[in-house]
Scaffold this motif. Structure first.
Motif, short mmCIF file in Angstrom:
data_model
loop_
_atom_site.label_atom_id
_atom_site.label_comp_id
_atom_site.label_asym_id
_atom_site.label_seq_id
_atom_site.Cartn_x
_atom_site.Cartn_y
_atom_site.Cartn_z
N GLU A 97 7.07 92.73 9.76
CA GLU A 97 7.12 92.27 11.04
C GLU A 97 6.35 93.30 11.95
O GLU A 97 5.61 92.67 12.92
N MET A 98 6.19 94.68 11.59
CA MET A 98 4.92 95.50 12.51
C MET A 98 3.77 94.95 12.29
O MET A 98 2.99 94.99 13.13
N ALA A 99 3.40 94.36 11.14
CA ALA A 99 1.98 93.93 10.88
C ALA A 99 1.87 92.80 11.64
O ALA A 99 0.69 92.55 12.74
N LYS A 100 2.80 91.81 11.64
CA LYS A 100 2.61 90.51 12.47
C LYS A 100 2.53 90.82 13.99
O LYS A 100 2.07 89.95 14.86
N SER A 101 3.42 91.98 14.47
CA SER A 101 3.58 92.02 15.97
C SER A 101 2.80 93.19 16.35
O SER A 101 3.01 93.72 17.60
N PHE A 102 1.79 93.70 15.60
CA PHE A 102 1.00 95.00 16.08
C PHE A 102 0.44 94.80 17.36
O PHE A 102 0.50 95.62 18.19
N GLY A 103 -0.36 93.60 17.68
CA GLY A 103 -0.89 93.58 18.90
C GLY A 103 0.11 93.66 20.17
O GLY A 103 -0.09 94.17 21.40
N THR A 104 1.26 92.96 19.86
CA THR A 104 2.38 93.07 20.85
C THR A 104 2.83 94.45 21.05
O THR A 104 3.15 94.88 22.15
N ALA A 105 2.99 94.97 19.96
CA ALA A 105 3.50 96.57 20.01
C ALA A 105 2.76 97.49 20.84
O ALA A 105 2.72 98.23 21.55
N VAL A 106 1.29 97.18 20.69
CA VAL A 106 0.13 97.92 21.41
C VAL A 106 0.35 97.66 22.82
O VAL A 106 0.23 98.51 23.63
N ASP A 107 0.53 96.29 23.18
CA ASP A 107 0.86 95.99 24.72
C ASP A 107 2.14 96.75 25.28
O ASP A 107 2.30 97.30 26.12
N ILE A 108 3.13 96.73 24.53
CA ILE A 108 4.30 97.48 24.96
C ILE A 108 4.06 98.92 24.88
O ILE A 108 4.50 99.55 26.05
N LEU A 109 3.36 99.71 23.86
CA LEU A 109 3.20 100.96 24.05
C LEU A 109 2.29 101.36 25.24
O LEU A 109 2.49 102.22 25.98
N THR A 110 1.31 100.47 25.38
CA THR A 110 0.30 100.64 26.57
C THR A 110 1.21 100.74 28.07
O THR A 110 0.89 101.51 28.98
N ASP A 111 2.13 99.67 28.26
CA ASP A 111 2.99 99.69 29.47
C ASP A 111 3.92 100.67 29.43
O ASP A 111 3.94 101.14 30.59
N VAL A 112 4.55 101.08 28.33
CA VAL A 112 5.29 102.60 28.49
C VAL A 112 4.26 103.65 28.97
O VAL A 112 4.86 104.27 29.67
N SER A 113 3.35 103.89 28.45
CA SER A 113 2.36 104.72 28.58
C SER A 113 2.16 105.00 30.25
O SER A 113 2.26 105.79 30.79
#
Length: 175
Positions: A143-159
């Motif tokens: 799931e992390m591999a498939k959602s990596f780009g989305t996870a990056v977007d979320i972390l960027t938003d949190v940052s």
């Protein structure tokens, strides 16, 4: 108030754990972005952020992802799991939380995204060949591999939504 040291109802005491703090930030980021992560990916991101709170400086290094990959490819199974996880988590954290990091480098964020997706994918394959609890982690890594780009977007938003607020910075520094 009777002057006792009880913290019930006190404005000075907060019961906010790092997990609760980051879970709130990740949920807020999903709402702002119009994204819905799976429960596994959300849980993984929150725990990744909590793990990086406990970094002693040695974990936040500038080690080349390609060198970590090379070590992983040349290692035993147990060491591969450790190295692929290190590679994937580092790529995710830097991609999402330190966008300005890429302004000083000769490579861009796409390199980190590609390396992170690939490392989580490899972890998924390694873990599926193991016992049931490790196989369950294999599903999460997939799931992390498939959602990596989305996870990056979320972390960027949190940052972006914690960096500008001194009260949040103070809370983060306390942890």
């Amino acid at each position: 108030m009777d002057g006792s040291s009880s913290s019930t109802g006190s404005l000075w005491t907060t019961e906010l754990s790092p997990q609760a703090f980051f879970h709130e930030k990740v949920v807020d980021a999903q709402s702002r972005q119009g994204i819905q992560l799976t429960e596994n990916v959300e849980f993984y991101i929150v725990n990744l952020l909590c793990d990086y709170l406990r970094v002693d400086g040695s974990r936040l290094n500038d080690e080349c992802l390609a060198l970590i990959l090379k070590k992983a490819l040349e290692s035993s199974h147990g060491e591969q799991v450790f190295l692929y996880k290190k590679l994937a988590d580092t790529a995710l954290y830097f991609s999402g939380f330190f966008q300005e990091y890429f302004n000083r480098k000769c490579f861009d964020i796409k390199y980190y995204v590609m390396m992170g997706e690939g490392a989580y994918g490899q972890l998924s394959q390694l873990m599926r060949k193991r016992n049931s609890s490790e196989a369950a982690m294999g599903v999460i890594y997939e799931e992390m591999a498939k959602s990596f780009g989305t996870a990056v977007d979320i972390l960027t938003d949190v940052s972006e939504n914690t960096a500008g607020f001194e009260s949040h910075r103070s809370t983060l520094s306390l942890y």
